[in-house]
Design an enzyme around this catalytic site. Structure first.
Site, PDB file in Angstrom:
ATOM      1  N   LYS A 183     -41.030-166.670  -2.340  1.00 46.93           N
ATOM      2  CA  LYS A 183     -41.688-167.163  -3.329  1.00 46.93           C
ATOM      3  C   LYS A 183     -41.041-166.413  -4.660  1.00 46.93           C
ATOM      4  O   LYS A 183     -40.812-165.453  -4.421  1.00 46.93           O
ATOM      5  CB  LYS A 183     -42.951-167.388  -3.080  1.00 46.93           C
ATOM      6  CG  LYS A 183     -43.910-166.021  -3.572  1.00 46.93           C
ATOM      7  CD  LYS A 183     -45.262-166.482  -3.421  1.00 46.93           C
ATOM      8  CE  LYS A 183     -46.061-165.164  -3.639  1.00 46.93           C
ATOM      9  NZ  LYS A 183     -46.279-164.652  -5.116  1.00 46.93           N
TER      10      LYS A 183
ATOM     11  N   LYS B 273     -50.130-162.446   8.328  1.00 47.73           N
ATOM     12  CA  LYS B 273     -51.238-161.580   8.460  1.00 47.73           C
ATOM     13  C   LYS B 273     -52.128-161.824   9.606  1.00 47.73           C
ATOM     14  O   LYS B 273     -52.332-163.002  10.056  1.00 47.73           O
ATOM     15  CB  LYS B 273     -51.975-161.519   7.070  1.00 47.73           C
ATOM     16  CG  LYS B 273     -51.406-161.319   5.861  1.00 47.73           C
ATOM     17  CD  LYS B 273     -52.025-160.344   5.191  1.00 47.73           C
ATOM     18  CE  LYS B 273     -51.167-160.023   4.122  1.00 47.73           C
ATOM     19  NZ  LYS B 273     -51.501-158.616   3.071  1.00 47.73           N
TER      20      LYS B 273
ATOM     21  N   ASP C 121     -49.619-167.417  -8.603  1.00 46.32           N
ATOM     22  CA  ASP C 121     -49.175-166.280  -8.043  1.00 46.32           C
ATOM     23  C   ASP C 121     -49.876-166.388  -6.506  1.00 46.32           C
ATOM     24  O   ASP C 121     -49.270-165.608  -5.545  1.00 46.32           O
ATOM     25  CB  ASP C 121     -49.463-164.983  -8.826  1.00 46.32           C
ATOM     26  CG  ASP C 121     -48.955-163.624  -7.906  1.00 46.32           C
ATOM     27  OD1 ASP C 121     -47.796-163.764  -7.300  1.00 46.32           O
ATOM     28  OD2 ASP C 121     -49.612-162.590  -7.966  1.00 46.32           O
TER      29      ASP C 121
ATOM     30  N   HIS D 249     -50.842-168.487  -0.957  1.00 47.26           N
ATOM     31  CA  HIS D 249     -51.647-167.617   0.206  1.00 47.26           C
ATOM     32  C   HIS D 249     -52.972-168.467   0.297  1.00 47.26           C
ATOM     33  O   HIS D 249     -53.152-168.787   1.451  1.00 47.26           O
ATOM     34  CB  HIS D 249     -51.499-166.322  -0.559  1.00 47.26           C
ATOM     35  CG  HIS D 249     -50.695-165.425  -0.851  1.00 47.26           C
ATOM     36  ND1 HIS D 249     -49.532-165.896  -0.187  1.00 47.26           N
ATOM     37  CD2 HIS D 249     -50.550-164.507  -1.666  1.00 47.26           C
ATOM     38  CE1 HIS D 249     -48.407-165.111  -0.793  1.00 47.26           C
ATOM     39  NE2 HIS D 249     -49.037-164.199  -1.681  1.00 47.26           N
TER      40      HIS D 249
HETATM   41  C1  BG6 Z   1     -48.129-161.384  -3.626  1.00 48.81           C
HETATM   42  C2  BG6 Z   1     -48.466-161.555  -5.382  1.00 48.81           C
HETATM   43  O1  BG6 Z   1     -47.615-162.440  -3.050  1.00 48.81           O
HETATM   44  O2  BG6 Z   1     -49.153-161.038  -2.975  1.00 48.81           O
HETATM   45  C3  BG6 Z   1     -49.011-160.221  -5.627  1.00 48.81           C
HETATM   46  O3  BG6 Z   1     -47.253-161.820  -5.914  1.00 48.81           O
HETATM   47  C4  BG6 Z   1     -50.064-159.516  -4.824  1.00 48.81           C
HETATM   48  O4  BG6 Z   1     -49.355-160.373  -6.956  1.00 48.81           O
HETATM   49  C5  BG6 Z   1     -49.791-159.694  -3.280  1.00 48.81           C
HETATM   50  O5  BG6 Z   1     -50.643-158.781  -5.100  1.00 48.81           O
HETATM   51  C6  BG6 Z   1     -50.722-159.326  -2.343  1.00 48.81           C
HETATM   52  O6  BG6 Z   1     -50.389-159.148  -1.174  1.00 48.81           O
HETATM   53  P1  BG6 Z   1     -50.913-158.174  -0.261  1.00 48.81           P
HETATM   54  O7  BG6 Z   1     -50.300-158.220   1.168  1.00 48.81           O
HETATM   55  O8  BG6 Z   1     -51.065-156.922  -0.756  1.00 48.81           O
HETATM   56  O9  BG6 Z   1     -52.423-158.684   0.088  1.00 48.81           O
END
Ligand code: BG6
Length: 789
Positions: A171, A205, A259, A264
């Site tokens: 992304k 995850k 974002d 997610h």
């Molecule tokens: C990313 C975002 O996709 O996911 C970030 O661009 C964010 O802003 C990150 O911090 C969080 O991922 P994780 O794996 O640290 O929870």
């Protein structure tokens, strides 16, 4: 050296089983941050998992950097690779050595470079007599570079016949629906859908990847629970302590919704909400069910969101992007969103999605909280975790970090003992004193992964095995943007609430919902203490009673006016039901009645809906499911919230014999017959009308004589605005009503209100002037803007 290493690995393979083919992995952006932090380690893990299972590998790290610099970088990264804890050090060193031998840097800039890469792969295969299984191109590069790389791969670096190509994309996949579509179309001109693997690392995850298998393996226990009757709410949360410092140029353009939420959290939402396919290991079935879940999401409105921005963000943006002091960013770094899923399983269950930067803790989870329907007779002290139905009941997919510090699946002991695959999930050891979601850890059956794995390692393995359900298809991507884009557009100029970083934000970001609206629980301080001379509030004014065209006029600020009209309608309904056993209400369409319908739907619990018949004053000649249809407005703002028996709802028959308002279909006559059959004397208890800026009312227009007089109770008419064809109650029928209420709101109506106040009975020029119930009562409801300007 690469050849020697390939031979060594080959020997191992041949010993293990028949050779299944050679796989080349090309990591584009091999010297970047993501590659350094996760991707090389993920590729090494792939090698560890697959070595000796019949495949041979080569890994090509590629970037624009010179060969010397790139190779130096890669050498360093490869030295830092780690093995799982349970692997003996000697074996780890041996395999790392093999992996290092198989990995090379090469500069890839021009189309010729891609041609040369392809030739090298082919030459090696030929030299060693290997069959090519496939090529993976991992794009760890910014999206603006996608098209050129894609073109070169497509034209010069595809594998030979019989071998697969997999391109992996990171992304952002667009900024809104349109840009996502453009990017998808562009990529689609180079690659087949099955060749593309769009990564959302949350799908890798472990706790997220366990949602569907968990639902599948516990089908029996969940079958009766996973629905609106039992689930009180679902929370999908990703809190971060980091801020956006250092990446404000990206963040300014995207903000927290694009974002994190659009991708997610939405992915997680669909895994919870989707219908469970019979076969959860069928990628196709999973993706199809996911798509259906997207289709069931209710559209978001401005009121579905609360936004925040941490206090230091503005200054970070000004500094990092050399903006003047006067520059103020509106980019949200925090968002809470209320989502509803409009299907029988989830109707009415709130799904909260929340994410933010610079918050008090780093944690991610999906929490399904069940309703408590039991009363426990004994004293609370005697409640036992696995028996008491009065303790909270929840299932949590704990994505990571937080108090627990690792991924986990938690199931309240008073729900059921879950089944999880014992080779990959183990029970969490007791941690006295640890409380999660209001209960001690010991209240849960708690499981964590036997071996914790990084999301990228999981996904790289899924790419290798062609498990497309862990990736975002074009259809699903666009469905997600279709869902988010209208909200993003409506919030573009919204000012986010400023919050202090970390724990300092206190309760400032707490939010709550009512109906479909989300709002911060606390008002901001400045709003609590209005300055001197602040603008008057609606409650500062009394409802004004006067006369308009010789009939009673009620005027107030919009909120009071709607409340008064709703009260009056309820009182009329209660009286009618008491006297006649039923209440016949005819409603107009358009935007003015919307707040009224919502008021009736959400505030009038004593309304006798079970005895109310709902009729339409007018209708547009469109199918009833069309958003333009007045009936659709009634459905959206009233019917779906209240319990009116189906046989008491009377839409206008504008759609008969698969055509709209054809004279020959006699729809108007049918409606008139229905009215005369059910409404005594064809005399409605209440007709709600509006007034157009041209003086029209119902769908009776100045330019169209039909329905202004004569004997036809229901008529087909023409509107000057689209859709032109309409069906409407006629003036004579309206005037038979016991009561007619005319609702007029907004400044735009000021001129016509003035004019109509002076004219006599001239329905041909101003149909509204022909409204005068022969024996009933007429009441005007006008807000101050319409009445006073
Ligand atoms: C990313 C975002 O996709 O996911 C970030 O661009 C964010 O802003 C990150 O911090 C969080 O991922 P994780 O794996 O640290 O929870």
């Amino acid at each position: 050296m690469l050849t020697v290493a390939m031979c060594m690995a080959l020997v191992a393979c041949l010993q293990a089983q028949e050779l299944r083919g050679h796989v080349s992995v090309i990591l584009l952006g091999a010297t970047g941050d993501l590659a350094k932090k996760y991707l090389w380690q993920g590729l090494f893990q792939l090698y560890l998992d697959e070595v000796g299972k019949g495949y041979s590998f080569s890994f090509h790290g590629a970037a624009l950097t010179s060969t010397k610099q790139g190779q130096e970088f890669i050498t360093k990264v490869l030295e830092s690779l780690t093995c799982p804890e349970d692997m003996v050090p000697g074996r780890c060193a041996e395999l790392r050595g093999q992996f290092q031998q198989l990995s090379r840097y090469r500069r890839l800039r021009t189309n010729e470079d891609y041609m040369a890469l392809s030739k090298d792969i082919e030459a090696q295969l030929e030299h060693k007599g290997l069959r090519e299984a496939g090529r993976v191109f991992y794009f760890s590069v910014p999206p603006f570079a996608y098209a050129d790389i894609a073109r070169s791969i497509n034209s010069s670096c595809r594998p030979g016949p019989g071998a697969w190509l997999r391109v992996v994309l990171e992304k952002p996949f667009g900024h809104d629906h349109l840009s996502a579509q453009q990017l998808a179309t562009e990529l689609g001109s180079f690659f087949q859908e099955e060749e593309m693997y769009r990564v959302d690392h949350y799908l890798g995850k472990q706790a997220v990847a366990q949602i569907l298998p968990f639902r599948d393996q516990n089908r029996k226990a969940l079958d009766g629970l996973w629905n609106r009757h039992h689930v009180e709410r679902v929370e999908i949360i990703m809190k971060e302590t980091v801020d956006a410092g250092g990446r404000t140029s990206f963040y300014e353009e995207y903000g927290v919704i694009r974002d994190v939420l659009q991708n997610h959290l939405t992915e997680v939402l669909t895994l919870v909400a989707m219908e469970l396919p019979h076969n959860v290991s069928s990628s196709e079935a999973v993706l199809q069910h996911k798509l259906q879940a997207f289709r069931a999401l209710r559209g978001l409105q401005k009121g579905s969101a609360v936004l925040g921005q941490y206090q230091a963000y503005g200054e970070q943006v000004r500094r990092e992007q050399q903006k003047p002091d006067s520059f103020h960013s509106l980019t949200p770094t925090f968002a809470g969103i209320l989502v509803h899923v409009d299907n029988l399983r989830w109707e009415g269950v709130p799904f909260f999605l929340m994410s933010g930067k610079a918050l008090d803790e780093r944690v991610g989870y999906v929490r399904i909280l069940f309703r408590n329907q039991a009363y426990c007779t004994q004293n609370e002290k005697r409640w036992v975790a696995d028996q008491s139905q009065c303790l909270p009941r929840q299932i949590v997919f704990y994505i990571g970090h937080g108090e627990l510090g690792s991924p986990a699946v938690l199931v309240s002991r008073n729900l059921f003992r879950p089944s999880l695959p014992s080779e990959s999930w183990k029970e969490v050891e007791g941690r006295p004193g640890l409380h999660l979601f209001g209960r001690p850890l010991s209240d849960y059956y708690a499981y964590s992964p036997v071996r914790e794995q990084d999301a990228y390692s999981v996904l790289i393995s899924h790419i290798f095995h062609g498990r497309k359900d862990s990736f975002i298809t074009t259809e699903n991507l666009l469905a997600s943007w279709v869902f988010w884009t209208p909200l993003l557009d409506s919030l573009a100029h919204e000012v986010p609430r400023l919050y202090p970083e970390g724990a300092e934000s206190g309760h400032l970001l707490d939010f709550e919902f009512s109906g479909t609206q989300l709002r911060f629980s606390r008002q901001q301080l400045e709003q609590l203490v209005p300055g001197l001379g602040s603008a008057p509030k609606p409650s500062d004014f009394q409802v004004l009673r006067a006369k308009y065209r010789e009939s009673p006029l009620i005027s107030a600020w919009p909120e009071e006016l709607i409340a008064k009209l709703a009260d009056d309608i309820e009182a009329t309904a209660v009286r009618a039901v008491r006297r006649f056993g039923e209440f016949h209400l005819a409603l107009s369409g358009g935007s003015s009645p919307v707040p009224l319908l919502e008021q009736l739907a959400t505030r009038h619990y004593g309304f006798p809906w079970a005895h109310t018949h709902l009729w339409l004053v007018d209708e547009r000649c469109v199918p009833l499911r069309d958003p333009e249809s007045n009936f659709q407005g009634l459905q959206a703002h009233l019917l779906q919230h209240v319990r009116v028996p189906h046989y008491n709802v009377h839409p206008m028959p504008v759609h008969l014999h698969q055509r709209l308002c054809a004279e020959e279909d006699r729809g108007a006559q049918m409606y008139a017959s229905e009215i005369s059959a059910l409404v005594t004397n064809s005399s409605f208890d209440l007709v709600l009308l509006g007034m157009g800026t041209d003086g029209h009312t119902a769908s009776l227009f100045p330019q169209s004589p039909a329905g202004l007089e004569g004997t036809q109770p229901v008529v087909l008419t023409r509107s000057p605005s689209k859709p032109h064809q309409r069906m409407s109650l006629s003036l004579p029928l309206i005037n038979r009503a016991r009561k007619v209420a005319v609702l007029v709101m907004g400044r735009l109506k000021r001129e016509i209100t003035m004019l109509v106040s002076r004219v006599g009975h001239e329905p041909k020029k101003w149909p509204i002037s022909g409204v005068l119930p022969s024996s009933g009562q007429l009441v005007w409801y006008m807000d101050y803007e319409a009445f006073l300007g």
